[in-house]
Design a protein around this motif. Sequence first.
Motif, PDB file in Angstrom:
ATOM      1  N   LYS A  17       0.899  -1.115   0.116  1.00 33.47           N
ATOM      2  CA  LYS A  17       0.069  -0.157   0.125  1.00 33.47           C
ATOM      3  C   LYS A  17       0.980   1.394  -0.017  1.00 33.47           C
ATOM      4  O   LYS A  17       0.527   2.037  -0.797  1.00 33.47           O
ATOM      5  N   ALA A  18       1.911   1.309   0.958  1.00 32.06           N
ATOM      6  CA  ALA A  18       2.794   2.674   1.014  1.00 32.06           C
ATOM      7  C   ALA A  18       3.610   2.853  -0.457  1.00 32.06           C
ATOM      8  O   ALA A  18       3.723   3.752  -0.862  1.00 32.06           O
ATOM      9  N   ALA A  19       3.828   1.407  -0.904  1.00 29.24           N
ATOM     10  CA  ALA A  19       4.572   1.666  -2.205  1.00 29.24           C
ATOM     11  C   ALA A  19       3.677   2.236  -3.409  1.00 29.24           C
ATOM     12  O   ALA A  19       4.141   3.182  -4.062  1.00 29.24           O
ATOM     13  N   CYS A  20       2.356   1.744  -3.422  1.00 30.40           N
ATOM     14  CA  CYS A  20       1.647   2.266  -4.299  1.00 30.40           C
ATOM     15  C   CYS A  20       1.265   3.621  -4.275  1.00 30.40           C
ATOM     16  O   CYS A  20       1.239   4.253  -5.105  1.00 30.40           O
ATOM     17  N   GLU A  21       1.015   4.146  -2.917  1.00 28.70           N
ATOM     18  CA  GLU A  21       0.810   5.656  -2.762  1.00 28.70           C
ATOM     19  C   GLU A  21       1.982   6.362  -3.089  1.00 28.70           C
ATOM     20  O   GLU A  21       1.778   7.466  -3.608  1.00 28.70           O
ATOM     21  N   GLN A  22       3.132   5.906  -2.818  1.00 27.30           N
ATOM     22  CA  GLN A  22       4.296   6.562  -3.158  1.00 27.30           C
ATOM     23  C   GLN A  22       4.609   6.758  -4.680  1.00 27.30           C
ATOM     24  O   GLN A  22       4.904   7.673  -5.239  1.00 27.30           O
ATOM     25  N   LEU A  23       4.265   5.594  -5.401  1.00 29.86           N
ATOM     26  CA  LEU A  23       4.218   5.754  -6.909  1.00 29.86           C
ATOM     27  C   LEU A  23       3.134   6.648  -7.298  1.00 29.86           C
ATOM     28  O   LEU A  23       3.455   7.389  -8.424  1.00 29.86           O
ATOM     29  N   LEU A  24       1.976   6.765  -6.857  1.00 28.89           N
ATOM     30  CA  LEU A  24       1.035   7.596  -7.115  1.00 28.89           C
ATOM     31  C   LEU A  24       1.478   9.016  -7.039  1.00 28.89           C
ATOM     32  O   LEU A  24       1.387   9.850  -8.104  1.00 28.89           O
ATOM     33  N   ARG A  25       2.061   9.111  -6.100  1.00 30.69           N
ATOM     34  CA  ARG A  25       2.648  10.447  -5.798  1.00 30.69           C
ATOM     35  C   ARG A  25       3.607  10.917  -6.817  1.00 30.69           C
ATOM     36  O   ARG A  25       3.728  12.351  -7.179  1.00 30.69           O
ATOM     37  N   LEU A  26       4.486  10.021  -7.090  1.00 31.33           N
ATOM     38  CA  LEU A  26       5.405  10.328  -8.191  1.00 31.33           C
ATOM     39  C   LEU A  26       4.782  10.600  -9.528  1.00 31.33           C
ATOM     40  O   LEU A  26       5.429  11.340 -10.190  1.00 31.33           O
ATOM     41  N   LEU A  27       3.889   9.849  -9.737  1.00 22.38           N
ATOM     42  CA  LEU A  27       3.273   9.893 -11.201  1.00 22.38           C
ATOM     43  C   LEU A  27       2.538  11.403 -11.118  1.00 22.38           C
ATOM     44  O   LEU A  27       2.786  12.124 -12.080  1.00 22.38           O
TER      45      LEU A  27
END
Length: 165
Positions: free
Chosen positions: A128-138
Amino acid sequence: MSEQIVASRIAEAETLRVQGRSDESLAILVELSGDHPDDAVVALECAWAHDRLGLEEAAVPHYQRAIRLGMNDERLRGASLGLGSTLRALGRYEESLETLGQALTTFPDDNSIRVFHAMALYNNGLAKAACEQLLRLLIDTTGDEKIRGYGPALETYAEDLDATW
């Protein structure tokens, strides 16, 4: 050996690598590393040479030594990312997450570190934290207008991917 000679030998190793003679390049850097154990740049170059040849386990102590010895920010950024990425590739996920987390503290705006940190989060069971971080990066980096159109929704999801309404 003077700094000028060390720089010349590093350049020679780089030329050999570009020519596809990576084993010869590595030999020069290993020799330099033995002769100059307190030279952070030599240690970093030696780490990268090992990594390029798929010798990740051998690269780790060179990265660690380079970081411990200290260097300018750009090299430190590269060494931290290299070490964190290499540790992750070796399955040393907790060490990778710690290394990349420290790198993010030092270089919070480095998007390449953010990507590798997200992968380390995933490998540590923090999907979950990984996906949230990648969403922010996107959100921060995309130029795709269709994705940007969903910016507010993506921001909400990045806050809590499990939220429902």
